[in-house]
Design an enzyme around this catalytic site. Structure first.
Site, PDB file in Angstrom:
ATOM      1  N   ARG A 134      -6.909  11.794  -5.415  1.00 14.73           N
ATOM      2  CA  ARG A 134      -8.162  11.426  -4.780  1.00 14.73           C
ATOM      3  C   ARG A 134      -9.003  12.597  -4.485  1.00 14.73           C
ATOM      4  O   ARG A 134     -10.000  12.310  -4.420  1.00 14.73           O
ATOM      5  CB  ARG A 134      -7.539  10.578  -3.604  1.00 14.73           C
ATOM      6  CG  ARG A 134      -7.748   9.365  -3.898  1.00 14.73           C
ATOM      7  CD  ARG A 134      -9.151   8.590  -4.424  1.00 14.73           C
ATOM      8  NE  ARG A 134      -9.695   8.157  -3.146  1.00 14.73           N
ATOM      9  CZ  ARG A 134     -11.063   8.546  -2.438  1.00 14.73           C
ATOM     10  NH1 ARG A 134     -11.654   9.741  -3.454  1.00 14.73           N
ATOM     11  NH2 ARG A 134     -11.565   8.104  -1.635  1.00 14.73           N
TER      12      ARG A 134
ATOM     13  N   ARG B  44      -3.558   6.931   0.869  1.00 11.52           N
ATOM     14  CA  ARG B  44      -3.754   8.276   1.647  1.00 11.52           C
ATOM     15  C   ARG B  44      -3.048   8.999   2.357  1.00 11.52           C
ATOM     16  O   ARG B  44      -3.131   9.995   2.694  1.00 11.52           O
ATOM     17  CB  ARG B  44      -5.034   7.922   2.321  1.00 11.52           C
ATOM     18  CG  ARG B  44      -6.677   7.828   1.588  1.00 11.52           C
ATOM     19  CD  ARG B  44      -7.610   8.022   2.276  1.00 11.52           C
ATOM     20  NE  ARG B  44      -7.913   7.426   3.271  1.00 11.52           N
ATOM     21  CZ  ARG B  44      -8.758   6.371   3.822  1.00 11.52           C
ATOM     22  NH1 ARG B  44      -9.489   5.859   2.652  1.00 11.52           N
ATOM     23  NH2 ARG B  44      -8.755   5.455   4.560  1.00 11.52           N
TER      24      ARG B  44
ATOM     25  N   ARG C  53       0.860  -1.316   0.002  1.00  7.93           N
ATOM     26  CA  ARG C  53       0.141  -0.129   0.228  1.00  7.93           C
ATOM     27  C   ARG C  53       0.849   1.367   0.050  1.00  7.93           C
ATOM     28  O   ARG C  53       0.408   2.349   0.647  1.00  7.93           O
ATOM     29  CB  ARG C  53      -1.017   0.003   1.170  1.00  7.93           C
ATOM     30  CG  ARG C  53      -1.946  -1.022   1.467  1.00  7.93           C
ATOM     31  CD  ARG C  53      -3.094  -0.864   0.421  1.00  7.93           C
ATOM     32  NE  ARG C  53      -4.258  -1.779   0.619  1.00  7.93           N
ATOM     33  CZ  ARG C  53      -5.194  -1.475   1.229  1.00  7.93           C
ATOM     34  NH1 ARG C  53      -5.296  -0.293   1.464  1.00  7.93           N
ATOM     35  NH2 ARG C  53      -5.978  -2.421   1.377  1.00  7.93           N
TER      36      ARG C  53
ATOM     37  N   ASP D  12      -6.924  -2.659  -7.039  1.00  9.34           N
ATOM     38  CA  ASP D  12      -7.292  -2.947  -5.760  1.00  9.34           C
ATOM     39  C   ASP D  12      -7.698  -4.562  -6.028  1.00  9.34           C
ATOM     40  O   ASP D  12      -8.055  -5.031  -6.992  1.00  9.34           O
ATOM     41  CB  ASP D  12      -8.524  -2.429  -5.178  1.00  9.34           C
ATOM     42  CG  ASP D  12      -8.918  -2.728  -3.808  1.00  9.34           C
ATOM     43  OD1 ASP D  12      -8.061  -2.164  -3.029  1.00  9.34           O
ATOM     44  OD2 ASP D  12      -9.728  -3.344  -3.518  1.00  9.34           O
TER      45      ASP D  12
ATOM     46  N   TYR E  64     -14.559 -12.174   0.973  1.00  9.75           N
ATOM     47  CA  TYR E  64     -15.080 -10.785   0.734  1.00  9.75           C
ATOM     48  C   TYR E  64     -16.531 -10.848  -0.162  1.00  9.75           C
ATOM     49  O   TYR E  64     -17.469 -10.342   0.439  1.00  9.75           O
ATOM     50  CB  TYR E  64     -14.154 -10.021  -0.263  1.00  9.75           C
ATOM     51  CG  TYR E  64     -13.570  -8.958   0.440  1.00  9.75           C
ATOM     52  CD1 TYR E  64     -14.188  -7.558   0.812  1.00  9.75           C
ATOM     53  CD2 TYR E  64     -12.134  -8.900   0.912  1.00  9.75           C
ATOM     54  CE1 TYR E  64     -13.563  -6.717   1.696  1.00  9.75           C
ATOM     55  CE2 TYR E  64     -11.557  -7.929   1.382  1.00  9.75           C
ATOM     56  CZ  TYR E  64     -12.152  -6.715   1.917  1.00  9.75           C
ATOM     57  OH  TYR E  64     -11.753  -5.844   2.685  1.00  9.75           O
TER      58      TYR E  64
HETATM   59  O1  CP3 Z   1       0.088  -1.263  -2.466  1.00 11.22           O
HETATM   60  C1  CP3 Z   1      -0.049  -0.335  -3.200  1.00 11.22           C
HETATM   61  O2  CP3 Z   1       0.386   0.907  -3.180  1.00 11.22           O
HETATM   62  C2  CP3 Z   1      -1.158  -0.858  -4.600  1.00 11.22           C
HETATM   63  C3  CP3 Z   1      -2.431  -0.696  -4.372  1.00 11.22           C
HETATM   64  C4  CP3 Z   1      -3.409  -1.446  -3.450  1.00 11.22           C
HETATM   65  C5  CP3 Z   1      -4.536  -1.006  -2.834  1.00 11.22           C
HETATM   66  N1  CP3 Z   1      -5.282  -1.949  -2.254  1.00 11.22           N
HETATM   67  C6  CP3 Z   1      -5.082   0.315  -2.951  1.00 11.22           C
HETATM   68  C7  CP3 Z   1      -6.402   0.796  -2.332  1.00 11.22           C
HETATM   69  C8  CP3 Z   1      -3.312  -2.884  -3.124  1.00 11.22           C
HETATM   70  C9  CP3 Z   1      -2.179  -3.559  -3.350  1.00 11.22           C
HETATM   71  C10 CP3 Z   1      -4.466  -3.230  -2.365  1.00 11.22           C
HETATM   72  C11 CP3 Z   1      -4.646  -4.639  -1.844  1.00 11.22           C
HETATM   73  C12 CP3 Z   1      -5.890  -4.922  -1.103  1.00 11.22           C
HETATM   74  N2  CP3 Z   1      -7.074  -4.107  -1.229  1.00 11.22           N
HETATM   75  C13 CP3 Z   1      -6.010  -5.718  -0.074  1.00 11.22           C
HETATM   76  C14 CP3 Z   1      -4.971  -6.734   0.402  1.00 11.22           C
HETATM   77  C15 CP3 Z   1      -3.851  -6.052   1.095  1.00 11.22           C
HETATM   78  C16 CP3 Z   1      -4.285  -5.672   2.439  1.00 11.22           C
HETATM   79  O3  CP3 Z   1      -4.148  -4.598   2.875  1.00 11.22           O
HETATM   80  O4  CP3 Z   1      -4.697  -6.937   3.207  1.00 11.22           O
HETATM   81  C17 CP3 Z   1      -7.252  -5.583   0.518  1.00 11.22           C
HETATM   82  C18 CP3 Z   1      -7.723  -6.403   1.765  1.00 11.22           C
HETATM   83  C19 CP3 Z   1      -7.960  -4.603  -0.285  1.00 11.22           C
HETATM   84  C20 CP3 Z   1      -9.540  -4.308   0.035  1.00 11.22           C
HETATM   85  C21 CP3 Z   1      -9.624  -3.103   0.388  1.00 11.22           C
HETATM   86  N3  CP3 Z   1      -9.405  -1.969  -0.379  1.00 11.22           N
HETATM   87  C22 CP3 Z   1      -9.925  -2.391   1.686  1.00 11.22           C
HETATM   88  C23 CP3 Z   1     -10.190  -3.174   2.738  1.00 11.22           C
HETATM   89  C24 CP3 Z   1      -9.878  -0.903   1.412  1.00 11.22           C
HETATM   90  C25 CP3 Z   1     -10.259   0.057   2.526  1.00 11.22           C
HETATM   91  C26 CP3 Z   1      -9.363   0.287   3.554  1.00 11.22           C
HETATM   92  C27 CP3 Z   1      -8.370   1.493   3.161  1.00 11.22           C
HETATM   93  O5  CP3 Z   1      -7.245   1.184   3.421  1.00 11.22           O
HETATM   94  O6  CP3 Z   1      -8.795   2.534   2.956  1.00 11.22           O
HETATM   95  C28 CP3 Z   1      -9.616  -0.764   0.243  1.00 11.22           C
HETATM   96  C29 CP3 Z   1      -9.405   0.618  -0.460  1.00 11.22           C
HETATM   97  C30 CP3 Z   1      -8.178   1.128  -1.000  1.00 11.22           C
HETATM   98  N4  CP3 Z   1      -7.349   0.396  -1.669  1.00 11.22           N
HETATM   99  C31 CP3 Z   1      -7.583   2.345  -0.588  1.00 11.22           C
HETATM  100  C32 CP3 Z   1      -6.304   2.224  -1.502  1.00 11.22           C
HETATM  101  C33 CP3 Z   1      -5.297   3.334  -1.731  1.00 11.22           C
HETATM  102  C34 CP3 Z   1      -8.057   3.527  -0.169  1.00 11.22           C
HETATM  103  C35 CP3 Z   1      -9.074   4.093  -0.915  1.00 11.22           C
HETATM  104  C36 CP3 Z   1      -9.234   5.568  -0.701  1.00 11.22           C
HETATM  105  O7  CP3 Z   1      -8.549   6.398  -1.527  1.00 11.22           O
HETATM  106  O8  CP3 Z   1     -10.002   5.958  -0.159  1.00 11.22           O
END
Ligand code: CP3
Length: 659
Positions: A356, A347, A343, A392, A469
């Site tokens: 964003r 944010r 990640r 994602d 999920y």
């Molecule tokens: O790593 C990176 O920089 C690449 C991007 C990436 C995102 N999600 C962007 C994202 C990757 C590799 C993921 C994987 C992901 N997504 C996982 C596996 C990794 C982990 O953390 O366990 C999971 C479970 C998800 C599902 C997901 N997507 C959740 C639970 C959330 C909300 C929680 C949060 O962190 O905000 C997201 C949204 C998400 N995915 C965001 C980002 C940058 C935030 C969205 C925003 O801008 O509001």
């Protein structure tokens, strides 16, 4: 003339002492551009603030939001040029409600005996203000004043409006832009082009004004990118703090805070700091259209193209096979420990927030140009050794016909959770070239624009995490419906897992074809299972996914809460096993034998001071020792409010460690 700064391009933003500073820098051999960036505005000329006060006094403003201490202070000082102090305080105390963002505006209120209606909790961002006001449902139809010093927070104002508020931005400032903006614009162009070696800030407001002008010209991203290659020197703590708030992190600060000390600091350390900064940016190529540069001169009208050439020779299109990450995946020794962060684009970073602020999360994922920009800017900002494509894990679910939504507070939500055989059968098969083409295009674009030596990671969720999920519909604590389906309807479970494996394998193969150099499989939720359940319900499917890759690219197999599952995960496959912080690296290494490892710093360590961060990182590096095949990472994704400078301190430390 001395030559401490010889051949260095130095920009500074001083106004009153511009000329003497220019001479001093030139005297040290620098190519100098001192660009005045502010003009003092008599407070009494802030007519908007006074007009707003009249409204306050008339009782027509429901809420006043104080985002910063300086805005609050300047607002009160402005009013004092026209009204008696008691009258100001009485109005603020009785005619409206005051909402503050953090400790600094709080201190201003306390000092002036102004009661506070609500305070945003830690980490004191505008998002917390929205949250507390939402809980009270206090925004609908309300007239809300937002005091702003210099830069307007467009995203915040929009979110307030979206919640039914009538928003009244109140600009207050003591330092306006200078009348002549030509030198400042030229300084911005130089920084954007990566041509400035040093930038000297002699007051906090210079940073605010510089950013404001860059934003107005649509150059914020470029300016930030330029600062990856320009060392910033700050005159003192107040100035450094403002720079930090803007995520333009100073490399050094003068002490005592005097112009002479700053110049002396530049002479003593400027060259070294500039070189360090340029090395960290790894020489990505930037092509930007610019007005004529400072040096050379004589060019005609209009812009010209500047290309910064990479400092390292390219290794051939996407052929980053010899990069430290790729070597680690193949258990080959490295000179330094490679690092990237799950990640890493998110944010916590201004570069991400900037984009964003304009588009929703799904829109961002589906726009290959923006996804490319976010992916690459994280690598440039941080100086990590790998890029991970911005996307994602849940997007393939949408492609399978399930409604998917990302909500501000809850995170992802799936419209129709899948809980019986019927709905499992209804899930569509997916042609990634059709419904996930935007990811593939983002990979192609990123691979084309990314520095060749940096490998690009493609990814997907593991079958178990994707299935849960789908079944839960959102985040879960106990996975009750998932485990019921898995145990009570093993054949429906099998059908679901097989369907997912087909979709995910096709998707990963398409990502390889599009240019992903290695892959990561995220089994973020698998830690809720016992080893027996894992072996029976998960292992065969993850194994089929991993063995379904048509080309032999390295695969990182990652999970969290996997202390009892590591051996089984290794059995399922992957060249690298991701380990979270609950397992000591030494134990993981012993248990997994000849397998590359990735991990495993607790993401919360990054909220501690840099000294603590280095101490904790060192424990991991020591535990790994000289064993080849190690990639430093966090044990799980970086958290949204992590301080960016702490992240960079970690990366610098890991890179300074001899492997
Ligand atoms: O790593 C990176 O920089 C690449 C991007 C990436 C995102 N999600 C962007 C994202 C990757 C590799 C993921 C994987 C992901 N997504 C996982 C596996 C990794 C982990 O953390 O366990 C999971 C479970 C998800 C599902 C997901 N997507 C959740 C639970 C959330 C909300 C929680 C949060 O962190 O905000 C997201 C949204 C998400 N995915 C965001 C980002 C940058 C935030 C969205 C925003 O801008 O509001």
């Amino acid at each position: 003339m001395t030559d401490e700064l010889k051949n260095l391009t130095v920009v500074a933003f001083e106004s009153r002492m511009a000329l003497p500073l220019q001479r001093k820098l030139e005297g040290l051999g620098a190519v100098a551009l001192v660009a005045p960036s502010m003009k003092e505005v008599p407070l009494a000329e802030n007519s908007k603030a006074c007009a707003f006060f009249e409204e306050l006094e008339a009782g027509t403003i429901d809420l006043v939001i104080l985002l910063t201490g300086i805005a609050a202070r300047t607002f009160i000082s402005t009013l004092e040029t026209k009204y008696a102090k008691e009258r100001i305080i009485r109005v603020l105390a009785t005619k409206t409600k005051i909402v503050v963002r953090g400790p600094k505006p709080t201190a201003v209120c306390k000092m002036n005996n102004i009661p506070i209606f609500a305070t945003a909790p830690e980490p004191n961002t505008w998002r917390e203000i929205l949250t507390i006001l939402e809980e009270d449902n206090s925004l609908q139809g309300k007239r809300v004043g937002v005091l702003e010093y210099g830069i307007s927070n467009v995203q915040f104002l929009e979110e307030l409006t979206a919640r039914g508020a009538v928003v009244l931005p109140v600009p207050v400032y003591q330092w306006a832009l200078p009348d002549d903006l030509i030198p400042l614009n030229r300084a911005i162009d130089l920084i954007c082009a990566g041509e400035a070696d040093l930038a000297l800030f002699t007051s906090a407001n210079q940073a605010t004004n510089l950013m404001k002008v860059a934003i107005d010209r649509g150059l914020e991203a470029r300016l930030r990118g330029g600062f990856y290659r320009t060392a910033i020197l700050s005159i003192g703590p107040v100035c450094s703090e403002r720079l930090n708030d803007l995520q333009l992190f100073p490399s050094a600060e003068a002490s005592p805070n005097k112009l002479d000390t700053l110049v002396e600091l530049a002479a003593r350390k400027g060259r070294m700091l500039a070189e360090k900064k340029k090395k960290r940016a790894k020489g990505f190529e930037v092509r930007i259209k610019f007005p004529p540069p400072l040096r050379g001169g004589g060019e005609g009208e209009g812009g010209h193209e500047i290309t910064l050439s990479p400092t390292l020779p390219p290794q051939g299109g996407g052929g980053s096979n010899d990069s430290p990450i790729m070597r680690a995946c193949q258990l080959k020794p490295n000179k330094t420990v490679p690092i990237w962060l799950m990640r890493q684009a998110g944010r916590y970073m201004a570069e991400y927030q900037m984009i964003r602020g304009k588009v929703g999360f799904l829109e961002l994922c589906k726009n290959p140009d923006l996804a490319t920009e976010v992916t690459i800017s994280a690598v440039e900002r941080l100086g990590v050794d790998a890029a991970i494509i911005f996307s994602d894990i849940l997007l393939p679910l949408e492609a399978m016909g399930v409604p998917l939504e990302y909500r501000e507070k809850e995170g992802p939500v799936i419209g129709r959770p899948v809980r019986d055989l019927e709905s499992i059968k209804n899930l569509s098969q997916v042609d990634p070239h059709e419904s996930l083409e935007f990811v593939l295009e983002a990979i192609r674009k990123t691979r084309k624009n990314l520095y060749p030596r940096i490998p690009l990671i493609g990814f997907c969720g593991a079958p178990f995490t994707m299935a849960s999920y789908l079944i839960e519909g959102k985040g879960s604590r106990n996975y009750i419906p998932t485990k019921i389906l898995m145990r009570e309807h093993p054949s429906a479970w099998k059908t679901l897992m097989q369907k997912l494996v087909t979709v995910l394998a096709d998707f990963l193969n398409a990502q390889i074809e599009a240019g992903a150099d290695l892959l990561q499989i995220f089994d973020s939720w698998v830690g809720c299972l016992s080893p027996e359940d894992y072996a029976q319900y998960v292992l065969p499917h993850t194994k089929r996914l991993i063995s379904g890759m048509k080309k032999n690219v390295p695969i990182i197999h990652f999970g969290t809460g996997t202390a009892t599952l590591l051996e089984l995960q290794k059995k399922a496959g992957g060249h690298v096993i991701g380990v979270d912080w609950r397992v000591p690296m030494k134990d993981a290494a012993k248990r997994l034998g000849k397998t590359a490892l990735m991990g495993n710093l607790d993401p919360v360590v990054l909220f501690s001071k840099p000294d603590v961060i280095r101490r904790e990182a060192k424990k991991i590096l020591k535990a790994v020792g000289k064993k080849p095949g190690f990639i430093f990472n966090l044990g799980h994704g970086i958290l949204p409010e992590t301080p960016v400078d702490h992240v960079m301190a970690l990366i610098d430390f890991v890179h300074s460690w001899p492997a």
